[in-house]
Motif scaffolding. Structure first.
Motif, mmCIF file in Angstrom:
data_model
loop_
_atom_site.group_PDB
_atom_site.id
_atom_site.type_symbol
_atom_site.label_atom_id
_atom_site.label_comp_id
_atom_site.label_asym_id
_atom_site.label_seq_id
_atom_site.Cartn_x
_atom_site.Cartn_y
_atom_site.Cartn_z
ATOM 1 N N GLU A 273 0.839 -1.196 0.000
ATOM 2 C CA GLU A 273 0.000 0.000 0.000
ATOM 3 C C GLU A 273 0.876 1.249 0.000
ATOM 4 O OE1 GLU A 273 -3.268 0.895 -0.194
ATOM 5 O OE2 GLU A 273 -3.324 -1.183 -0.904
ATOM 6 N N GLU A 274 1.925 1.215 0.838
ATOM 7 C CA GLU A 274 2.846 2.355 0.934
ATOM 8 C C GLU A 274 3.501 2.614 -0.423
ATOM 9 O OE1 GLU A 274 5.844 1.825 3.957
ATOM 10 O OE2 GLU A 274 7.041 3.444 3.097
ATOM 11 N N TYR A 275 3.957 1.550 -1.076
ATOM 12 C CA TYR A 275 4.611 1.705 -2.383
ATOM 13 C C TYR A 275 3.635 2.206 -3.433
ATOM 14 C CZ TYR A 275 8.618 -0.824 -0.445
ATOM 15 O OH TYR A 275 9.694 -1.187 0.321
ATOM 16 N N LYS A 276 2.369 1.777 -3.329
ATOM 17 C CA LYS A 276 1.369 2.235 -4.296
ATOM 18 C C LYS A 276 1.141 3.748 -4.157
ATOM 19 C CE LYS A 276 -1.771 -1.512 -5.310
ATOM 20 N NZ LYS A 276 -3.008 -2.153 -4.866
ATOM 21 N N ILE A 277 1.076 4.213 -2.905
ATOM 22 C CA ILE A 277 0.865 5.648 -2.672
ATOM 23 C C ILE A 277 2.055 6.436 -3.221
ATOM 24 C CG2 ILE A 277 0.629 7.440 -0.901
ATOM 25 C CD1 ILE A 277 -0.770 5.305 0.848
ATOM 26 N N LEU A 278 3.274 5.954 -2.917
ATOM 27 C CA LEU A 278 4.472 6.650 -3.409
ATOM 28 C C LEU A 278 4.530 6.628 -4.937
ATOM 29 C CD1 LEU A 278 7.165 5.519 -0.829
ATOM 30 C CD2 LEU A 278 6.318 7.829 -1.187
ATOM 31 N N ALA A 279 4.165 5.468 -5.522
ATOM 32 C CA ALA A 279 4.202 5.344 -6.976
ATOM 33 C C ALA A 279 3.215 6.320 -7.615
ATOM 34 C CB ALA A 279 3.885 3.915 -7.387
ATOM 35 N N SER A 280 2.034 6.473 -7.026
ATOM 36 C CA SER A 280 1.069 7.407 -7.626
ATOM 37 C C SER A 280 1.532 8.850 -7.433
ATOM 38 C CB SER A 280 -0.338 7.173 -7.096
ATOM 39 O OG SER A 280 -0.378 7.443 -5.739
ATOM 40 N N TYR A 281 2.295 9.102 -6.378
ATOM 41 C CA TYR A 281 2.886 10.438 -6.200
ATOM 42 C C TYR A 281 3.902 10.727 -7.324
ATOM 43 C CZ TYR A 281 6.470 13.647 -4.456
ATOM 44 O OH TYR A 281 7.403 14.641 -4.358
ATOM 45 N N TYR A 282 4.771 9.745 -7.619
ATOM 46 C CA TYR A 282 5.759 9.931 -8.696
ATOM 47 C C TYR A 282 5.069 10.071 -10.054
ATOM 48 C CZ TYR A 282 9.307 8.709 -5.281
ATOM 49 O OH TYR A 282 10.114 8.709 -4.175
ATOM 50 N N LEU A 283 3.955 9.390 -10.184
ATOM 51 C CA LEU A 283 3.171 9.480 -11.410
ATOM 52 C C LEU A 283 2.627 10.914 -11.609
ATOM 53 C CD1 LEU A 283 1.480 6.288 -12.173
ATOM 54 C CD2 LEU A 283 0.134 8.216 -12.770
ATOM 55 N N GLY A 284 2.049 11.458 -10.534
ATOM 56 C CA GLY A 284 1.522 12.820 -10.583
ATOM 57 C C GLY A 284 2.616 13.843 -10.825
ATOM 58 N N ASP A 285 3.772 13.599 -10.240
ATOM 59 C CA ASP A 285 4.924 14.483 -10.381
ATOM 60 C C ASP A 285 5.318 14.617 -11.860
ATOM 61 O OD1 ASP A 285 7.016 15.964 -9.231
ATOM 62 O OD2 ASP A 285 8.381 14.257 -9.392
ATOM 63 N N LEU A 286 5.375 13.487 -12.557
ATOM 64 C CA LEU A 286 5.737 13.512 -13.985
ATOM 65 C C LEU A 286 4.615 14.136 -14.813
ATOM 66 C CD1 LEU A 286 7.657 12.857 -16.284
ATOM 67 C CD2 LEU A 286 6.794 10.532 -16.312
ATOM 68 N N SER A 287 3.343 13.870 -14.461
ATOM 69 C CA SER A 287 2.229 14.479 -15.202
ATOM 70 C C SER A 287 2.340 16.002 -15.175
ATOM 71 C CB SER A 287 0.888 14.109 -14.579
ATOM 72 O OG SER A 287 0.708 12.767 -14.574
ATOM 73 N N GLU A 288 2.605 16.546 -13.976
ATOM 74 C CA GLU A 288 2.738 18.007 -13.840
ATOM 75 C C GLU A 288 3.865 18.522 -14.733
ATOM 76 O OE1 GLU A 288 1.291 20.559 -12.247
ATOM 77 O OE2 GLU A 288 -0.336 19.231 -11.651
ATOM 78 N N TRP A 289 4.978 17.816 -14.690
ATOM 79 C CA TRP A 289 6.162 18.222 -15.449
ATOM 80 C C TRP A 289 5.870 18.199 -16.954
ATOM 81 C CZ3 TRP A 289 9.871 16.270 -18.867
ATOM 82 C CH2 TRP A 289 11.096 16.966 -18.893
ATOM 83 N N LEU A 290 5.154 17.168 -17.395
ATOM 84 C CA LEU A 290 4.818 17.060 -18.815
ATOM 85 C C LEU A 290 3.889 18.187 -19.251
ATOM 86 C CD1 LEU A 290 4.216 13.225 -19.227
ATOM 87 C CD2 LEU A 290 6.101 14.545 -20.174
ATOM 88 N N ARG A 291 2.906 18.503 -18.392
ATOM 89 C CA ARG A 291 1.959 19.572 -18.732
ATOM 90 C C ARG A 291 2.685 20.898 -18.890
ATOM 91 N NH1 ARG A 291 -1.920 16.775 -15.333
ATOM 92 N NH2 ARG A 291 -3.501 15.954 -16.716
ATOM 93 N N TYR A 292 3.641 21.139 -17.994
ATOM 94 C CA TYR A 292 4.411 22.377 -18.094
ATOM 95 C C TYR A 292 5.237 22.385 -19.379
ATOM 96 C CZ TYR A 292 8.342 25.487 -17.442
ATOM 97 O OH TYR A 292 9.295 26.432 -17.652
ATOM 98 N N ASN A 293 5.877 21.259 -19.674
ATOM 99 C CA ASN A 293 6.722 21.185 -20.870
ATOM 100 C C ASN A 293 5.942 21.384 -22.156
ATOM 101 O OD1 ASN A 293 9.773 20.199 -20.951
ATOM 102 N ND2 ASN A 293 8.832 19.833 -18.967
ATOM 103 N N LYS A 294 4.766 20.813 -22.231
ATOM 104 C CA LYS A 294 3.969 20.998 -23.463
ATOM 105 C C LYS A 294 3.433 22.425 -23.545
ATOM 106 C CE LYS A 294 -0.532 20.838 -22.090
ATOM 107 N NZ LYS A 294 -1.563 21.778 -22.437
ATOM 108 N N ASP A 295 3.218 23.075 -22.370
ATOM 109 C CA ASP A 295 2.755 24.467 -22.362
ATOM 110 C C ASP A 295 3.814 25.422 -22.912
ATOM 111 O OD1 ASP A 295 0.234 24.197 -21.458
ATOM 112 O OD2 ASP A 295 0.623 24.843 -19.392
ATOM 113 N N ILE A 296 5.069 25.202 -22.547
ATOM 114 C CA ILE A 296 6.082 26.177 -22.965
ATOM 115 C C ILE A 296 6.518 25.972 -24.411
ATOM 116 C CG2 ILE A 296 6.993 26.832 -20.695
ATOM 117 C CD1 ILE A 296 9.292 24.881 -21.205
ATOM 118 N N ASP A 297 6.456 24.747 -24.931
ATOM 119 C CA ASP A 297 6.910 24.535 -26.307
ATOM 120 C C ASP A 297 6.225 23.279 -26.878
ATOM 121 O OD1 ASP A 297 8.270 24.304 -28.667
ATOM 122 O OD2 ASP A 297 10.170 23.661 -27.762
#
Lengths: 145, 188
Positions: free
Chosen positions: A38-62
């Motif tokens: 359960e702990e690993y699942k929560i952490l994994a979904s956190y890392y997933l969200g982290d990359l989603s945010e980063w991708l959204r920013y990257n597609k916004d700038i270029d």
């Protein structure tokens, strides 16, 4: 004559005690593994969200630069750290502290040659006693959303 | 006369030593389970609250923010990042004007992130007292006068020790996550 326990009685008692302890131990191991998972699942979904945010920013700038990193058949990247330097699958679990996870991204162009819709499929996986477990998420990125 | 039968000293010692052997094992098992359960609960709590803060701020910025200001009420004198090659960093507060000429403010207040809106005249806190936000940082940057300013926010969030007001430090309690997002203002 002083009455004492026979060998059979002692063996039966020791056997019952052993069964009880083995049952208690395996139940504990089962629950602890479930909780760790359960702990690993929560952490994994956190890392997933982290990359989603980063991708959204990257597609916004270029958007143009971003869409060039995608292909109709899908391009795979290793995202153990947030940069585009590692194309292909991750060779090791290098994400997190301690590094237990790996994070991969597959970017697929949905409507070539317009390149206005890109599917980002993110996988975060971890090693659970020799078994590879993962969580994943798909997001559709467009230039104006 | 009938003799009263009782346990011998050896029998009593054997029983007590067996109890002494098994009780710590049982307690160790229960402790492991409870502490692991606590860790998962706390991790889940800080992730839920971290996600909530990030989502709230992201949607506010994307849907409403028109310009960034250092103080309120927003005006041309306190306008930030409206010219090329300007950067402004803060660990406390930023004010944003929206398209209806109202303004809202995002600020850091005693380990909590808060948002105030001049339209509703209400301050609401984005995280509860159970968690502690620290390393809070906001930045606006403008690289080109043709593009709207970029807003960056990051913070760390951990489970708060109610006695020390600090992050819980023991191994089973130690959970903290770092959040960061970058948003290009759109409604300029």
């Amino acid at each position: 004559m002083k009455k004492s326990f026979s060998l059979i009685e002692v063996l039966v008692f020791a056997g019952i005690l052993q069964i009880f302890f083995i049952a208690a131990l395996s139940t504990t191991v089962f629950f602890v593994r479930n909780l760790k998972n359960e702990e690993y699942k929560i952490l994994a979904s956190y890392y997933l969200g982290d990359l989603s945010e980063w991708l959204r920013y990257n597609k916004d700038i270029d958007w143009n630069g971003f869409s060039k990193r995608s292909s109709p058949s899908g391009m795979r990247y290793c995202f153990n750290s947030l940069n585009w330097n590692n194309q292909g699958s991750c060779s090791s679990y290098g994400l997190g502290n301690p590094p237990l996870f790996k994070r991969e991204l597959v970017l697929t162009t949905i409507n070539p040659p317009d390149n206005t819709r890109i599917e980002a499929h993110i996988f975060v996986s971890w090693d659970d006693s020799g078994v590879d477990k993962s969580v994943n998420s798909k997001i559709i990125l467009t230039p104006l959303d | 006369m009938k003799l009263k039968r009782s346990f011998t000293l050896i029998e009593t010692i054997v029983v007590l030593s067996l109890i002494g052997l098994f009780l710590p094992i049982i307690f160790a098992i229960v402790f492991t389970l409870v502490s692991q359960q606590m860790k998962v609960t706390r991790l889940s709590l800080i992730k839920r609250q971290g996600d909530f803060i990030l989502n709230e701020i992201s949607s506010l910025m994307k849907n409403s923010a028109l310009s960034i200001h250092s103080d309120f009420p927003p005006n041309d004198q306190n306008n930030l990042c409206d010219r090329e090659n300007t950067v402004y960093d803060t660990e406390s507060s930023l004010v944003f004007r929206d398209k209806n000429n109202y303004w809202f403010r995002i600020f850091f207040d005693n380990n909590r992130i808060a948002s105030y809106s001049s339209a509703t005249n209400v301050t609401y806190y984005l995280n509860s007292n159970e968690v502690r936000v620290y390393d809070f940082f906001m930045r606006c940057r403008n690289n080109s006068s043709y593009t709207p300013p970029l807003f960056v926010i990051w913070f760390r969030i951990c489970y708060r020790n109610p006695n020390t007001n600090d992050c819980a430090q023991t191994n089973e309690e130690k959970v903290d996550l770092r959040y960061e997002t970058r948003i290009r203002l759109r409604n300029r």
